[in-house]
Write a protein that holds these residues in place. Structure first.
Motif, short mmCIF file in Angstrom:
data_model
loop_
_atom_site.label_atom_id
_atom_site.label_comp_id
_atom_site.label_asym_id
_atom_site.label_seq_id
_atom_site.Cartn_x
_atom_site.Cartn_y
_atom_site.Cartn_z
N LEU A 1 13.85 -7.40 -10.19
CA LEU A 1 14.45 -6.86 -11.32
C LEU A 1 14.06 -7.85 -12.60
O LEU A 1 13.62 -7.40 -13.67
N GLY A 2 14.38 -9.02 -12.39
CA GLY A 2 14.08 -10.17 -13.44
C GLY A 2 12.58 -9.94 -14.01
O GLY A 2 12.21 -10.01 -15.05
N THR A 3 11.66 -9.79 -13.16
CA THR A 3 10.00 -9.63 -13.41
C THR A 3 9.90 -8.37 -14.35
O THR A 3 9.13 -8.27 -15.34
N TYR A 4 10.82 -7.25 -13.82
CA TYR A 4 10.59 -6.03 -14.60
C TYR A 4 11.18 -6.21 -16.14
O TYR A 4 10.60 -5.82 -17.06
N SER B 1 5.55 -1.06 0.15
CA SER B 1 4.33 -1.66 -0.29
C SER B 1 3.38 -0.98 -0.92
O SER B 1 3.69 0.05 -1.18
N LYS B 2 2.33 -1.55 -1.62
CA LYS B 2 1.41 -0.99 -2.26
C LYS B 2 0.75 0.12 -1.35
O LYS B 2 0.26 1.42 -1.87
N ILE B 3 0.58 0.04 0.03
CA ILE B 3 0.17 0.72 1.04
C ILE B 3 1.02 2.16 1.08
O ILE B 3 0.49 3.33 1.07
N ASP B 4 2.20 1.72 1.10
CA ASP B 4 3.33 3.14 1.19
C ASP B 4 2.89 3.90 -0.18
O ASP B 4 2.74 5.19 -0.05
N VAL B 5 2.65 3.38 -1.27
CA VAL B 5 2.25 3.99 -2.60
C VAL B 5 1.10 4.87 -2.37
O VAL B 5 1.02 6.08 -2.62
N GLU B 6 0.14 4.45 -1.88
CA GLU B 6 -1.11 4.81 -1.62
C GLU B 6 -1.03 6.06 -0.70
O GLU B 6 -1.65 7.00 -1.10
N LYS B 7 -0.26 5.83 0.19
CA LYS B 7 -0.04 6.91 1.32
C LYS B 7 0.63 8.30 0.64
O LYS B 7 0.32 9.37 0.81
N VAL B 8 1.70 7.82 -0.32
CA VAL B 8 2.48 8.93 -0.54
C VAL B 8 1.88 9.50 -1.89
O VAL B 8 1.78 11.11 -1.87
N ARG B 9 0.95 8.90 -2.42
CA ARG B 9 0.07 9.58 -3.65
C ARG B 9 -0.87 10.57 -3.02
O ARG B 9 -1.34 11.65 -3.50
N LYS B 10 -1.51 10.21 -1.94
CA LYS B 10 -2.46 10.86 -1.09
C LYS B 10 -1.73 12.22 -0.65
O LYS B 10 -2.41 13.32 -0.81
N ASN B 11 -0.82 12.20 0.25
CA ASN B 11 0.15 13.05 0.68
C ASN B 11 0.71 14.10 -0.09
O ASN B 11 1.20 14.98 0.26
N PHE B 12 1.26 13.33 -1.39
CA PHE B 12 2.10 14.30 -2.22
C PHE B 12 1.29 14.30 -3.62
O PHE B 12 2.07 13.72 -4.58
N SER C 1 12.46 -3.09 -6.16
CA SER C 1 11.06 -3.32 -5.59
C SER C 1 10.15 -4.10 -5.89
O SER C 1 10.22 -4.77 -7.28
N LEU C 2 8.70 -4.41 -5.19
CA LEU C 2 7.82 -5.20 -5.67
C LEU C 2 7.11 -4.96 -7.09
O LEU C 2 7.00 -3.71 -6.90
N VAL D 1 4.71 -2.26 -6.56
CA VAL D 1 5.18 -0.97 -6.19
C VAL D 1 5.69 -0.37 -7.60
O VAL D 1 5.38 0.64 -7.91
N PHE D 2 6.73 -1.16 -8.22
CA PHE D 2 7.32 -0.46 -9.39
C PHE D 2 6.17 -0.06 -10.54
O PHE D 2 6.20 0.82 -11.30
N ASN D 3 5.06 -0.86 -10.47
CA ASN D 3 4.06 -1.00 -11.67
C ASN D 3 3.18 0.31 -11.42
O ASN D 3 2.39 0.76 -12.16
N LYS D 4 3.27 0.89 -10.21
CA LYS D 4 2.60 2.04 -9.76
C LYS D 4 3.48 3.31 -9.99
O LYS D 4 2.93 4.58 -9.60
N ALA D 5 4.79 3.08 -10.26
CA ALA D 5 5.46 4.47 -10.17
C ALA D 5 5.42 5.27 -11.68
O ALA D 5 5.12 4.77 -12.67
N ASP D 6 5.84 6.54 -11.67
CA ASP D 6 5.94 7.36 -12.63
C ASP D 6 7.00 6.87 -13.54
O ASP D 6 7.21 6.90 -14.89
N ILE D 7 8.15 6.72 -12.81
CA ILE D 7 9.59 6.33 -13.59
C ILE D 7 10.25 5.15 -12.75
O ILE D 7 10.26 5.06 -11.34
N VAL D 8 10.60 4.23 -13.37
CA VAL D 8 11.52 3.07 -12.74
C VAL D 8 13.06 3.21 -13.17
O VAL D 8 13.11 3.34 -14.37
N GLY D 9 13.69 3.01 -12.18
CA GLY D 9 15.42 3.41 -12.76
C GLY D 9 16.25 3.15 -11.53
O GLY D 9 15.82 2.84 -10.42
N SER D 10 17.56 3.35 -12.07
CA SER D 10 18.52 3.10 -10.96
C SER D 10 18.74 4.32 -10.23
O SER D 10 17.97 5.47 -10.52
#
Ligand code: 13P
Ligand code: SF4
Length: 301
Positions: A152-155, A179-190, A201-202, A205-214
């Motif tokens: 969260l501090g890095t964000y 992990s970024k592998i999980d992100v790649e997987k869900v992007r491919k599947n959905f 999150s790392l 991971v959050f840098n590849k999200a559409d929205i970062v939030g609580s």
């Protein structure tokens, strides 16, 4: 059996003028008996204004402590006394004192996922829903010491112009299960889904999200939208699936389970109402100092 417990809870709640507050991550049976379910900020705001003789808190210890700090006249009990937050235990007040001594003239921002002693040593508190806003209220020439969550501090550092020095703490649930592998997987599947990620999150991971939030940010987004991947603890996903059966949701990872949040059971809730245990007791002197950092946050929220 479960119906029986639920009936007893509802009856006792009324008799004792009690209010049950629950976090979005507790199991659905517990969420269903709660009077209010929310994220850390919404729960703190609710605890401050709620009128009751007893608050039964279903979450983790720091959340119950925050409720007690904000509503000292009301008896607050933690449904399960063993529900702690491992991240909150990753920094002590003494460690924070040393950290401050190494970086004098800095502003200490503590994530609400921290002990009351750490809050007492901090200038301002934040939650995942207001961290960037709170940081922006700090003069830009001030270095921010951010504890205990490095992610969260890095964000926050990415979203503001401040120099931010982060403590090396983390949430095992978010840090270790996405992990970024999980992100790649869900992007491919959905491919046509939006990815919502919690800032615990790392960065990869959050840098590849559409929205970062609580968790509340994610719940609010889900009210208006469909086809959503939830990148946080699965309790929120279960809540959203139950609330919007017509919508499509997916998990970034079904492994993201907070065992501490899951310690809160219906039996615990009933026991808390019957016996009014385990009461949260706070040292008055520490409470006074900790409250300052929380009130400073609430004024800006
Ligand atoms: P929220 O305030 O976003 O609900 O987060 C609390 C928490 O503990 C996340 O792991
Ligand atoms: Fe703590 Fe992580 Fe559980 Fe939240 S999900 S209560 S930060 S361990």
């Amino acid at each position: 059996m479960e119906n029986n417990i639920v009936e007893k809870i509802i009856k006792l709640k009324k008799e004792k003028n009690a209010v049950i507050l629950a976090h979005n991550y507790v199991t659905m049976d517990v969420q269903n008996v709660a009077d209010f379910v929310g994220d850390s900020l919404a729960l703190a705001q609710k605890a401050k204004t709620v009128e009751a003789d007893l608050i039964v808190f279903c979450g983790v210890r720091f959340m119950g402590e925050t409720a007690k700090l904000l509503n000292p006249e009301t008896k607050v009990v933690l449904a399960n006394k063993n529900a702690g937050c491992p991240m909150a235990d990753m920094i002590t007040a003494d460690q924070l004192k040393d950290f401050k001594a190494e970086h004098p003239n800095s502003t200490v921002m503590c994530y609400v996922n921290s002990s009351i002693e750490v809050k007492a040593e901090s200038d301002i508190c934040c939650t995942s829903s207001n961290a960037v806003k709170i940081a922006k209220s700090v003069p830009e020439d001030k270095t921010i010491l951010f504890v205990p969550d490095k992610n969260l501090g890095t964000y926050v550092a990415q979203q503001t112009k401040h120099k931010v020095i982060v403590w090396d703490g983390f949430c095992p649930v978010h840090n270790n299960n996405f992990s970024k592998i999980d992100v790649e997987k869900v992007r491919k599947n959905f491919p046509d889904y939006k990815l919502l990620v919690h800032p615990e999150s790392l960065p990869e991971v959050f840098n590849k999200a559409d929205i970062v939030g609580s968790t509340k940010g994610m719940a609010d987004y889900s009210e208006e939208n469909n086809k959503i991947i939830i990148g946080t603890e699965v309790g929120l996903l279960r809540q959203l699936e139950a609330k919007y059966p017509e919508k499509k949701f997916a998990a970034l990872s079904e492994k993201a389970i907070c065992v501490n949040m899951k310690k809160n059971t219906l039996k615990d809730v009933l026991n808390s109402l019957e016996n009014e245990t385990d009461e949260i007791i706070i040292d008055a002197e520490i409470a006074k100092r900790a409250l300052k950092s929380i009130e400073a946050m609430l004024e800006l929220s």
